[in-house]
Structures are given as C-alpha cells and as structure tokens.
Write an enzyme that holds these catalytic residues in place. Structure first.
Site, PDB file in Angstrom:
ATOM      1  N   HIS A  87       0.823  -1.218   0.000  1.00 55.81           N
ATOM      2  CA  HIS A  87       0.000   0.000   0.000  1.00 55.81           C
ATOM      3  C   HIS A  87       0.856   1.267   0.000  1.00 55.81           C
ATOM      4  O   HIS A  87       0.361   2.331  -0.324  1.00 55.81           O
ATOM      5  CB  HIS A  87      -1.067  -0.033   1.105  1.00 55.81           C
ATOM      6  CG  HIS A  87      -0.602   0.279   2.494  1.00 55.81           C
ATOM      7  ND1 HIS A  87      -0.306  -0.687   3.422  1.00 55.81           N
ATOM      8  CD2 HIS A  87      -0.412   1.455   3.123  1.00 55.81           C
ATOM      9  CE1 HIS A  87       0.048  -0.112   4.562  1.00 55.81           C
ATOM     10  NE2 HIS A  87       0.000   1.195   4.408  1.00 55.81           N
ATOM     11  N   ASP A 223       1.198  -7.707   2.263  1.00 55.50           N
ATOM     12  CA  ASP A 223       1.330  -6.273   1.997  1.00 55.50           C
ATOM     13  C   ASP A 223       2.797  -5.831   1.833  1.00 55.50           C
ATOM     14  O   ASP A 223       3.355  -5.175   2.708  1.00 55.50           O
ATOM     15  CB  ASP A 223       0.662  -5.502   3.144  1.00 55.50           C
ATOM     16  CG  ASP A 223       0.332  -4.068   2.770  1.00 55.50           C
ATOM     17  OD1 ASP A 223       0.874  -3.576   1.767  1.00 55.50           O
ATOM     18  OD2 ASP A 223      -0.462  -3.440   3.498  1.00 55.50           O
ATOM     19  N   SER A 656       3.899   2.193   8.594  1.00 56.27           N
ATOM     20  CA  SER A 656       3.713   1.219   7.531  1.00 56.27           C
ATOM     21  C   SER A 656       5.023   1.024   6.796  1.00 56.27           C
ATOM     22  O   SER A 656       5.681   1.983   6.430  1.00 56.27           O
ATOM     23  CB  SER A 656       2.667   1.701   6.544  1.00 56.27           C
ATOM     24  OG  SER A 656       1.424   1.241   6.946  1.00 56.27           O
TER      25      SER A 656
HETATM   26  N1  ARG Z   1      -4.770   0.410   7.706  1.00 54.87           N
HETATM   27  C1  ARG Z   1      -3.483   0.491   7.079  1.00 54.87           C
HETATM   28  C2  ARG Z   1      -2.944   1.923   7.145  1.00 54.87           C
HETATM   29  O1  ARG Z   1      -3.474   2.713   7.855  1.00 54.87           O
HETATM   30  C3  ARG Z   1      -3.531  -0.001   5.671  1.00 54.87           C
HETATM   31  C4  ARG Z   1      -4.228   0.899   4.708  1.00 54.87           C
HETATM   32  C5  ARG Z   1      -4.209   0.446   3.295  1.00 54.87           C
HETATM   33  N2  ARG Z   1      -5.100  -0.663   3.030  1.00 54.87           N
HETATM   34  C6  ARG Z   1      -6.422  -0.559   2.757  1.00 54.87           C
HETATM   35  N3  ARG Z   1      -7.116  -1.634   2.578  1.00 54.87           N
HETATM   36  N4  ARG Z   1      -7.070   0.593   2.642  1.00 54.87           N
HETATM   37  O2  ARG Z   1      -2.319   2.505   6.307  1.00 54.87           O
HETATM   38  N1  GLU Z   2      -1.276   1.297   7.705  1.00 52.02           N
HETATM   39  C1  GLU Z   2      -0.669   2.344   8.472  1.00 52.02           C
HETATM   40  C2  GLU Z   2       0.303   3.195   7.649  1.00 52.02           C
HETATM   41  O1  GLU Z   2       0.213   3.281   6.486  1.00 52.02           O
HETATM   42  C3  GLU Z   2      -0.030   1.756   9.656  1.00 52.02           C
HETATM   43  C4  GLU Z   2      -1.086   1.303  10.536  1.00 52.02           C
HETATM   44  C5  GLU Z   2      -1.221   2.153  11.737  1.00 52.02           C
HETATM   45  O2  GLU Z   2      -1.852   3.219  11.685  1.00 52.02           O
HETATM   46  O3  GLU Z   2      -0.629   1.738  12.740  1.00 52.02           O
HETATM   47  O4  GLU Z   2       1.125   3.876   8.154  1.00 52.02           O
END
Ligand code: ARG
Ligand code: GLU
Length: 721
Positions: A87, A223, A656
C-alpha cells in the site's frame, strides 16, 4: 502526614502501572542507551543501543528510511534493494499500470535490473544524525515574553541551527519540537531520488482482504513491494540517469527464517506520524462526540456510492479503488477509536487524572500560579475550536477530498488565473499549463461522471444540512437558493456549461490557451464555486490556526506540568514523524469474551477466505496451486506457510513498511497495520488490546521465490536459518 502517605500510594500506582505498560511508547533513537536498553535486554534484546543508532559505526538507522511522503522502508541487500508495504508502493505501481499491462491486478516482477521501472518524484530519506538542540533553540527566551516574541526567537534560532548543520553538504536539516516544544531535536537527512520498482505481488495478494479486512485480525494480506535505490558513481544521491548504479548502503538487514513464538522480543524501527497521548479529556470529547461521528456519516455516504458503482463496473473499480481505500481507511479507524476509547472509559480516566492534577496544583501557590488555570483555559479553547475544526473537516470532505471531485480539479486552475492576472512570463505560464495538462489527464483517468455526479449531489446536500450558515460560501448560497436545494438540477446545468466536466474540451482549452481564456475560467460555474469555497475555507483555516496556536501553547505547559506531577514516570514523546523505536513481544489477544486470537496466521486462512465471487477474497490460481502442492520451499516450518503476525509494539500511521526486528537484529516482518480493538492507541494505549500487525517476512520470500519466480532476488539477501 496522611497527605504524604496518599501521595506515596499514588506514586506507587503510577509507577507500577507504567511498568505494566512497558510496551507502550515510541522512543528516541539517541536516548535508547539512557532510557530503554535495560528494559529491552530484559525482554530479550541481544544487541546494544549503538547497534540501533550510532554516528561512529554502521547501525540499524542506516538501513531504515522514509519512503515517499509518509511510509517507512528498509534495506535488505548491499545493492540498495528495499522492502516496504504494497500500500506504500501503490501509487507507483498504479502509475505504471495500463489496461494492457495492469501491474496492480497482475503484479510486477523485474527479472533483471534492466527491467526495473523508474518513479519520478519518489524519494527515500535517510537519517544521517540527530542531536538535542533544546538549549540552542530556547536561547534568548525569557520569562514573561509573549508567545509571539518567543516564537520569533525560536524560529530565528532554528533557521541558524539548520543552516550551520548542513553547511557545505548536500544534506537537509530539520528541527522538530518534542513534548510540544519542551525539547527540540535536530535531524540531518540525506535524500535519494532515483528509486525504481523491482517487484510487487498482484493486489489479490498485496491487498488481499482489501478494505473488508483492513484494521482487522485475523489478517492474510501479503502487503509488501520491492524497490531499489540508485546512486551516482560515488554512491551520491542524484536524479534518474541510465548511468546510475545500485546504491551501496552502510547497513542492511539480514533476514531471519526463524519466525516468532509468543513472548519473543520484537522491535519496530520507523517513522510514526502523530499521536496525542498527553492531551486533556476535552480533546477526546471533541473527537469522539463532535468530530468523528459526523465525519463517519459523510464517509459512509461516499463509500456507499463508490462501492455501488465499483460493483457494477470493472472500469469504475479501477478508477475508484484507491479513492475508496483512502476514504475507507480513516473512516474505519475512527469507528474503532470511538469504540476502543469507550471500552477503556478513556474520558473518565483522563478526567480522574485531571482531578488529581488539579489537587496537586492547588497544593502549592507557585504551582497554582503556573498551572492552576490550565484546565479551565483548555475547556474554553476546546469549546471554541470544535465547531471550527468540524467546519474545516466538512470543507475538506465536500470540496477538496473525494467529494465534489470537479471542484478539486478546478481549484488547481487558480494559479493560472493569478499568473495571467499578474502578467507572468510566457515561460511561467507554459510551465503551469504543462502541469495542468498532466493533472487533467490524471483526473479524468480516474473519474466516472455518473459516480462523480452522485457523489457531488450527496455531498452538497450533507453540506447544506450540517454546516452552519455562517460557513456557507457565497457561491454555494447562490446555488442553493437558485436551485432550491436541487443539486441534481444544478449539476445537469453545469454539465452543459462547465469546462471542468470534460477531458477533451479542457485539454483543448489548455492547448490553445490565450490570456483572454482566463475570463472563461473565471465565469465557469464550477470554478466559481471552487474559488468561493476556497475563500471561505481560508478564513476557517486562519481561525483554526489561531485557536490551535493557543492549544499548542497550552499543550507545552501542560506537558511540562504533567512531567512534574509524575516525576517517577518515563514519558515518551508523542509521534511527530521522526525516527522511533518501539519494542514489545509477539503476542495474541482476547478481542472479546471467550475468544482468543493466536499471534499468527497461515496460508490455510487465505484458502478459508478464498471466494472467486468476492473481489477482496479472490485468491490467484497460482497461489491455490502452490497451496495444494504445499510447495513452500524452506519458508514454511511444519508444512504451514505463515502469513502475518501480531505483536505489542506501539505504532501508528507512518509506521507502515517499518522493519520488525528480532532479538538478534534480524528482519522478521514488515509492519503494516494495527488490530481493530486497539486503534485508539494514538490517544490512549491499552496493553491488553493494542497490537500491531506485520507481514511475516517468510511469506514475502515465498511469494518472490515460488509465486513470482523471481528467486534471483533472494541471492542478494542474507538469509539466516
Ligand atoms: N490500515 C493500514 C494503514 O493505515 C492499511 C491501509 C491500506 N489498506 C487498505 N485496505 N485501505 O495505512
Ligand atoms: N497502515 C498504516 C500506515 O500506512 C499503519 C497502521 C497504523 O496506523 O498503525 O502507516
């Protein structure tokens, strides 16, 4: 006497609770030796603080970098190969994707260095060194100065510090406040600009589970993506050139094939963006009562419209999947935060703390003088700022971020208008025209008129209903009255008249642009609404900025006061997108009564979710085949292919792509998310429920080797059995 006794008890409770919460915190690399290394060793860490951060020898910090604008990445070979999340690489992967060559869907693997793809604009940034510069920043500050005076002096000092730090180098410098300006650190960085895409799994692996599984455990997302840094002949950072050579790092991470058992030491080293652990209860009240619920409703509507359209058309799915993912990501986290804070009784906890704090300030007259009115001032400012913040959010949601999409497009044209108005040179104008052409093509590539219109109508209605009249842009009022709230009718009319609804017309307009064309822009109904919304928004931003400045000053004093109130407690600074260490252990958790979540998932779980009829769960045939044959190579102990794992590391957005490191300093995973029950950790950490989610590095190796057939990449890595 009794008072003293009570104080002792309170101190004891605080101390013991801070011991219990030992895994909480995002720590400063240069201070590990002083504050953390002992605890880390107790938890099993086998290396020294110098192995993490050193200016005398190669250390882990030389293998960790900021990737793009807001992620972390780490080096895994001596030839500049890096790994981050899928991502995080998404935009780059998407930018190389076309209908015929759809790397997002099919994945991309360079089978040699020649096949790697360049990514203009993508950079990685290393920390060269950092230093406490509090004394220098605060030089000249005296008691009784106004906030303005102080901030001018600090800014002057900071400018000088930055300048001196990088004199005669190609580095960049940045001074960042810690503990809300009670401490300052200087960061000297080096940025590399030639970063090429090496490999990415198909989205059906890299984004497996999509937004359905996002923020949740059990998780089965692969990921990750691979890039390579290129440098000039002297290993120096230079822009893209075919003559560039792979960057030779001072340090890269060996990769462990050992995996984790519950209780094993884990460390995350990366760039957490922002947290708010020390703000008063009013802050939580504002977010959970005034802000989040409204934003959740706005985004629920957006997602309903986007998902509906995506289900009906493949093209719309490609156009809107990144948008929907962005909209959904915070939407889901906000819901989790409300729930998590509620379960923790966070507001009541903060209030009880504030009550004790208040008593403490009243015990001493000098203290009372300094801190006695903090909480009542907070109360007042939060009351004032909450509606302004909500208005600010509405403007973003409706006009500038996946709302009325053509408005965001049209806003980009105000620069052209003002350049022409100011008689700018033809070169300057050409430059803007060129960037607008790119913007226009980019916009329409990912724009579907029917979906766009549905979004516009819904957003304008919500805006009318929920945003107070005083924040209605003039042009919006006019439209509202003229069309009597029938935004569908407005849009239909606009479709016939505006430049900003049709790619061809707009590009033709830009290609044959003459200064007189500015009138056409200025008269355009969408541009006019964009301008008017922009003006009102600027007013809101300036009100918000002023109030926020007050909050920041209060935070600074409150932070200092809290540290005096709890002298025995070790405070970690809130995240500020600087390099941090968080340590913890591999561990499952109990999300609700009678349910226990194990700390790792396997390919069995991917196959349990497999369902060709559901977009997010459609497992690639090749992966099914590898599963059927159990063709896992050396990556699966006991015949089960590990996929993701949980640990107790305190992380947030920006982490991330961060390396997850074991006791020996070897890479065991790539951090990419947090689990649903614990996402309130940005505001309050709950050791029982807060878990970071990482990709097991062995799953990445398996995908590279067995799934993609790019095993040659493993030759440059160092694998530790
Ligand atoms: N929750 C993770 C973050 O905050 C992954 C986000 C990307 N993935 C998604 N399915 N939207 O970045
Ligand atoms: N998916 C998040 C990012 O892109 C990390 C997840 C979180 O917020 O801890 O930084």
């Amino acid at each position: 006497m009794i008072r003293k006794f009570i104080r002792l008890i309170v101190l004891f409770i605080i101390l013991s609770s801070s011991l219990l919460r030992a895994d909480e915190g995002m720590w400063i690399p240069v201070l590990m030796e002083k504050f953390n290394i002992e605890i880390m060793k107790e938890k099993g860490f086998k290396l020294s603080a110098e192995d993490i951060y050193s200016i005398n020898k190669a250390s882990m910090k030389d293998a960790v970098m900021i990737f793009g604008g807001g992620c972390t990445a780490e080096l895994i070979s001596d030839r500049g190969l890096l790994i981050t999340n899928h991502h995080c690489g998404y935009r780059s992967i998407q930018s190389h994707s076309t209908v015929d060559n759809d790397y997002l869907t099919n994945g991309f693997w360079a089978m040699s260095q020649e096949e790697e793809l360049t990514n203009p604009g993508l950079t990685v940034t290393f920390l060269k060194w950092m230093k406490d510069v509090t004394g220098e920043v605060l030089k000249g500050i005296e008691d009784g100065m106004s906030e303005e005076e102080m901030s001018d002096i600090k800014q002057e000092n900071i400018d000088r510090i930055n300048e001196e730090a990088i004199e005669g180098t190609h580095f960049t410098a940045q001074v960042k406040p810690f503990y809300y300006g009670n401490q300052y650190f200087l960061f000297v960085n080096e940025t590399y600009k030639d970063v090429r895409l090496v490999g990415a799994p198909p989205s059906a692996i890299g984004k497996f589970g999509g937004d359905t599984d996002n923020w949740m455990w059990p998780r089965h997302t692969g990921d990750f993506s691979l890039f390579r840094i290129y440098a000039g002949k002297e290993n120096e950072p230079v822009g893209y050139s075919p003559d560039n050579v792979p960057f030779k790092p001072e340090k890269f991470f060996p990769i462990s094939l050992k995996g984790t058992e519950p209780g094993d030491f884990t460390m995350v080293f990366g760039y957490p963006g922002s947290t708010y652990e020390y703000v008063p209860s009013f802050h939580l009240q504002m977010l959970t009562r005034d802000i989040y619920p409204e934003l959740i409703d706005v985004r629920t509507k957006k997602l309903e419209i986007m998902q509906n359209a995506m289900e009906k058309s493949r093209i719309v799915r490609i156009q809107y999947s990144a948008k929907a993912a962005g909209v959904s990501n915070s939407w889901k986290r906000w819901k989790g935060e409300i729930r998590g804070l509620d379960k923790l009784d966070a507001i009541a906890k903060k209030q009880a703390y504030e009550e004790r704090f208040r008593e403490w300030t009243h015990e001493d007259s000098e203290r009372n003088q300094l801190y006695g009115n903090l909480l009542s001032r907070y109360d007042k400012v939060y009351n004032e700022i909450a509606p302004v913040r909500l208005a600010r959010s509405y403007f973003r949601e409706v006009f500038f971020y996946n709302g009325v999409e053509n408005i965001s497009l049209a806003s980009g044209f105000s620069k052209l208008v003002s350049l022409v108005g100011n008689n700018a040179s033809p070169e300057e104008i050409d430059e803007v025209l060129e960037s607008l052409r790119k913007r226009v093509s980019g916009f329409f590539k990912n724009y579907d008129p029917a979906t766009g219109d549905a979004l516009s109508v819904a957003m304008l209605l919500l805006f009318e209903e929920n945003v107070p009249w005083k924040y209605h842009p003039e042009e919006f009022k006019r439209i509202m009255e003229k069309f009597d709230g029938n935004y569908q009718a407005w849009i239909e009319k606009v479709r016939k008249k505006s430049l900003f609804v049709n790619e061809k017309t707009l590009l033709e307009f830009l290609n044959s642009f003459k200064s007189s064309g500015v009138k056409k822009i200025e008269k355009d109904p969408i541009f006019r609404l964009a301008q008017s919304a922009g003006e009102t928004y600027n007013g809101i931003l300036s009100d918000y900025g002023e109030l926020n400045q007050e909050l920041v000053s209060l935070h600074r004093v409150y932070m200092k006061a809290q540290m005096e109130f709890e002298p025995g407690k070790l405070f970690y600074p809130d995240a500020n997108f600087s390099l941090r260490v968080s340590y913890g252990e591999a561990k499952g958790y109990e999300p609700r009564d009678a349910v226990f979540y194990k700390h790792y998932t396997t390919l069995e779980g991917v196959m349990e979710k497999d369902d060709p009829a559901i977009y997010d769960y459609n497992v690639p045939e090749k992966l099914r085949e590898l599963y059927r044959k159990k063709d896992y190579g050396r990556y699966a102990p006991d015949g089960k292919m590990p996929v993701c794992f949980l640990a107790t590391n305190h992380t947030t957005g920006g982490n991330s792509g961060s390396p997850v490191i074991n006791a020996e300093g070897h890479l065991i995973g790539i951090n990419f998310d947090r689990a649903w029950e614990g996402v309130m950790s940005d505001l309050m950490f709950n050791p029982e429920q807060c878990r970071n989610i990482s990709l097991d590095i062995r799953y990445a190796l398996f995908i590279i080797d067995k799934f993609a057939g790019a095993g040659y990449l493993l030759d440059e890595m160092t694998l530790v059995e």
